[in-house]
Design a protein around this motif. Sequence first.
Motif, PDB file in Angstrom:
ATOM      1  N   GLU A 111       5.270   1.866   7.955  1.00 35.62           N
ATOM      2  CA  GLU A 111       4.387   2.646   7.121  1.00 35.62           C
ATOM      3  C   GLU A 111       4.467   2.488   5.499  1.00 35.62           C
ATOM      4  N   ARG A 112       5.502   2.382   5.175  1.00 36.24           N
ATOM      5  CA  ARG A 112       6.119   2.293   3.841  1.00 36.24           C
ATOM      6  C   ARG A 112       5.289   0.854   3.184  1.00 36.24           C
ATOM      7  N   TYR A 114       2.748  -0.645   4.650  1.00 36.16           N
ATOM      8  CA  TYR A 114       1.234  -0.375   4.436  1.00 36.16           C
ATOM      9  C   TYR A 114       0.958   0.328   3.176  1.00 36.16           C
ATOM     10  N   VAL A 115       1.574   1.439   2.786  1.00 40.83           N
ATOM     11  CA  VAL A 115       1.560   2.041   1.539  1.00 40.83           C
ATOM     12  C   VAL A 115       1.834   1.014   0.495  1.00 40.83           C
ATOM     13  N   ALA A 118      -1.405  -1.416  -0.119  1.00 40.06           N
ATOM     14  CA  ALA A 118      -2.413  -0.564  -0.684  1.00 40.06           C
ATOM     15  C   ALA A 118      -2.093  -0.308  -2.248  1.00 40.06           C
ATOM     16  N   SER A 119      -0.851  -0.084  -2.655  1.00 45.79           N
ATOM     17  CA  SER A 119      -0.446   0.337  -3.951  1.00 45.79           C
ATOM     18  C   SER A 119      -0.566  -1.131  -4.847  1.00 45.79           C
TER      19      SER A 119
END
Length: 180
Positions: A111-112, A114-115, A118-119
């Motif tokens: 999940e990190r 993916y985030v 995106a960042s």
Amino acid sequence: PSAARPDLAGMMLREEIGEKGVRVVQADLLPTVGLTANYEIDGSGPATGDGTNWTVMGVLKWNLFSGYEDTARVSEARAESNRIKEITREMESGIRLEALSARLELKAARERVYVAKASVRQAEESYRITNNRYTEGMTTIVDLLGIGTAQKKAKQGLSQALYDYKVGEARLKLALGILK
């Protein structure tokens, strides 16, 4: 839990040895029977025999009472076998917990990632927009440098998230006995 893990496989082997040890000690309580036979030819020449002897002997050994020493040895062997079984169960439980923890950490690391991706995309877009504004004279170099720094921090965060993900994969493989 995976028996591919050397530590668990070793404990399972010790458990098996303990069970066989109980059976060996229990076998000492049973009677034993032995039979021996001898045949002998006596003579002065190699092919002639002046006399022959033969002996047959049977032996029965049975310990009728040893002051409960035998039953104490059986109880001791059984207790040691049970202790090893409990250690094995504890180890299996620990391995299950370790694998579950590694799975959850791997999921969080994914999940990190993916985030962080995106960042990075947002930071790149923000840099592109700010750079266009700077080219048109609508913003200062300080703003452009600040956005560039934010973009580098986002990429650094992605690198850290990818590193955490790879470490999480390795921990899960280790917990499952895949990685040795």
